[in-house]
Each structure stands twice: as structure tokens, then as C-alpha cells.
Design a protein around this motif. Structure first.
Motif, PDB file in Angstrom:
ATOM      1  N   MET A 173       0.834  -1.206   0.000  1.00 37.13           N
ATOM      2  CA  MET A 173       0.000   0.000   0.000  1.00 37.13           C
ATOM      3  C   MET A 173       0.869   1.256   0.000  1.00 37.13           C
ATOM      4  SD  MET A 173      -3.158   1.214   0.515  1.00 37.13           S
ATOM      5  CE  MET A 173      -3.989   2.593   1.234  1.00 37.13           C
ATOM      6  N   THR A 174       1.928   1.262   0.790  1.00 36.75           N
ATOM      7  CA  THR A 174       2.819   2.417   0.852  1.00 36.75           C
ATOM      8  C   THR A 174       3.516   2.653  -0.476  1.00 36.75           C
ATOM      9  OG1 THR A 174       3.177   2.019   3.205  1.00 36.75           O
ATOM     10  CG2 THR A 174       4.771   3.425   2.098  1.00 36.75           C
ATOM     11  N   VAL A 175       4.052   1.604  -1.068  1.00 36.02           N
ATOM     12  CA  VAL A 175       4.753   1.736  -2.347  1.00 36.02           C
ATOM     13  C   VAL A 175       3.806   2.206  -3.442  1.00 36.02           C
ATOM     14  CG1 VAL A 175       5.928   0.416  -4.164  1.00 36.02           C
ATOM     15  CG2 VAL A 175       6.551   0.075  -1.773  1.00 36.02           C
ATOM     16  N   SER A 176       2.636   1.615  -3.533  1.00 36.89           N
ATOM     17  CA  SER A 176       1.693   2.002  -4.585  1.00 36.89           C
ATOM     18  C   SER A 176       1.165   3.417  -4.371  1.00 36.89           C
ATOM     19  CB  SER A 176       0.543   1.000  -4.684  1.00 36.89           C
ATOM     20  OG  SER A 176      -0.204   0.981  -3.494  1.00 36.89           O
ATOM     21  N   THR A 177       0.973   3.828  -3.123  1.00 35.62           N
ATOM     22  CA  THR A 177       0.496   5.183  -2.846  1.00 35.62           C
ATOM     23  C   THR A 177       1.527   6.224  -3.274  1.00 35.62           C
ATOM     24  OG1 THR A 177      -0.849   4.417  -1.004  1.00 35.62           O
ATOM     25  CG2 THR A 177      -0.317   6.746  -1.044  1.00 35.62           C
ATOM     26  N   TYR A 178       2.803   5.971  -2.969  1.00 36.55           N
ATOM     27  CA  TYR A 178       3.838   6.917  -3.382  1.00 36.55           C
ATOM     28  C   TYR A 178       4.020   6.928  -4.896  1.00 36.55           C
ATOM     29  CZ  TYR A 178       5.116   8.266   1.298  1.00 36.55           C
ATOM     30  OH  TYR A 178       5.088   8.786   2.558  1.00 36.55           O
ATOM     31  N   ALA A 179       3.838   5.790  -5.555  1.00 31.10           N
ATOM     32  CA  ALA A 179       3.908   5.754  -7.018  1.00 31.10           C
ATOM     33  C   ALA A 179       2.805   6.607  -7.630  1.00 31.10           C
ATOM     34  CB  ALA A 179       3.820   4.314  -7.510  1.00 31.10           C
ATOM     35  N   VAL A 180       1.607   6.512  -7.080  1.00 33.66           N
ATOM     36  CA  VAL A 180       0.490   7.322  -7.580  1.00 33.66           C
ATOM     37  C   VAL A 180       0.747   8.803  -7.321  1.00 33.66           C
ATOM     38  CG1 VAL A 180      -1.956   7.835  -7.197  1.00 33.66           C
ATOM     39  CG2 VAL A 180      -1.206   5.479  -7.427  1.00 33.66           C
ATOM     40  N   LYS A 181       1.277   9.143  -6.136  1.00 33.28           N
ATOM     41  CA  LYS A 181       1.575  10.543  -5.825  1.00 33.28           C
ATOM     42  C   LYS A 181       2.590  11.134  -6.801  1.00 33.28           C
ATOM     43  CE  LYS A 181       0.714  11.090  -0.913  1.00 33.28           C
ATOM     44  NZ  LYS A 181       1.320  11.473   0.352  1.00 33.28           N
ATOM     45  N   VAL A 182       3.655  10.375  -7.087  1.00 37.06           N
ATOM     46  CA  VAL A 182       4.678  10.861  -8.017  1.00 37.06           C
ATOM     47  C   VAL A 182       4.081  11.061  -9.402  1.00 37.06           C
ATOM     48  CG1 VAL A 182       6.802  10.193  -9.218  1.00 37.06           C
ATOM     49  CG2 VAL A 182       6.631   9.927  -6.756  1.00 37.06           C
ATOM     50  N   PHE A 183       3.274  10.116  -9.860  1.00 36.32           N
ATOM     51  CA  PHE A 183       2.641  10.259 -11.170  1.00 36.32           C
ATOM     52  C   PHE A 183       1.747  11.492 -11.214  1.00 36.32           C
ATOM     53  CE2 PHE A 183      -1.153   9.610 -13.741  1.00 36.32           C
ATOM     54  CZ  PHE A 183      -0.564   9.564 -15.001  1.00 36.32           C
TER      55      PHE A 183
END
Length: 84
Positions: A42-52
Motif C-alpha cells: 500500500m505504501t509503495v503504490s500510494t507513493y507511485a500514484v503521488k509521483v505520477f
């Protein structure tokens, strides 16, 4: 004018006037209702979405505004229409 510079470059300093995003709130609660493996995913995917979203917002959304502000593209001119 000072207001124009503020709204072009420093608008994020007034970010505290709006509520926090749901992504941040979901990360804060992830330890309560997820396993360690799922919380990390969840943490990794959330930060990936934020960067995008940050990239897309500035490159796609604000890039034309930056070009107009810097005088590289005439406002409501032919060059601006070609960008869209």
C-alpha cells in the motif's frame, strides 16, 4: 505583480487551507487493518500514484501556464492552440 508571481510559483504555501488528501489518511491507518506485507505494498503504490500525479499536474496541467507566464507562448494565440 507580486500576486501573479505568488499564484504561479508559490501557491502551494497556502495548501494548509485545504484538508489533507485521502492518500495520506489511508497510509496513517494502514498498520491497523493490514498485514505488514500488504501495508508495504500500500505504501509503495500510494507513493507511485503521488509521483505520477505530481508529474502529470505540473507537466500537463501547469506547463502551458508557465510558458504563457514566461512569454514563450502568446496567451490565446496560435501557438497555445497548437499545444492543445
Amino acid at each position: 505583480s507580486v500576486a501573479e508571481y505568488f499564484f504561479v510559483f508559490f501557491i502551494f504555501y497556502v495548501r494548509t487551507l485545504w484538508p489533507v488528501s485521502r492518500m495520506r489518511a489511508s497510509l496513517a491507518n494502514s498498520a491497523k487493518n493490514k498485514s505488514d506485507k500488504n501495508a508495504m505494498m500500500m505504501t509503495v503504490s500510494t507513493y507511485a500514484v503521488k509521483v505520477f500525479y505530481l508529474f502529470a499536474k505540473h507537466f500537463v496541467g501547469f506547463f502551458v501556464n508557465y510558458l504563457i507566464f514566461l512569454g514563450r507562448v502568446e496567451h490565446r494565440g496560435r501557438d497555445q492552440m497548437l499545444l492543445y
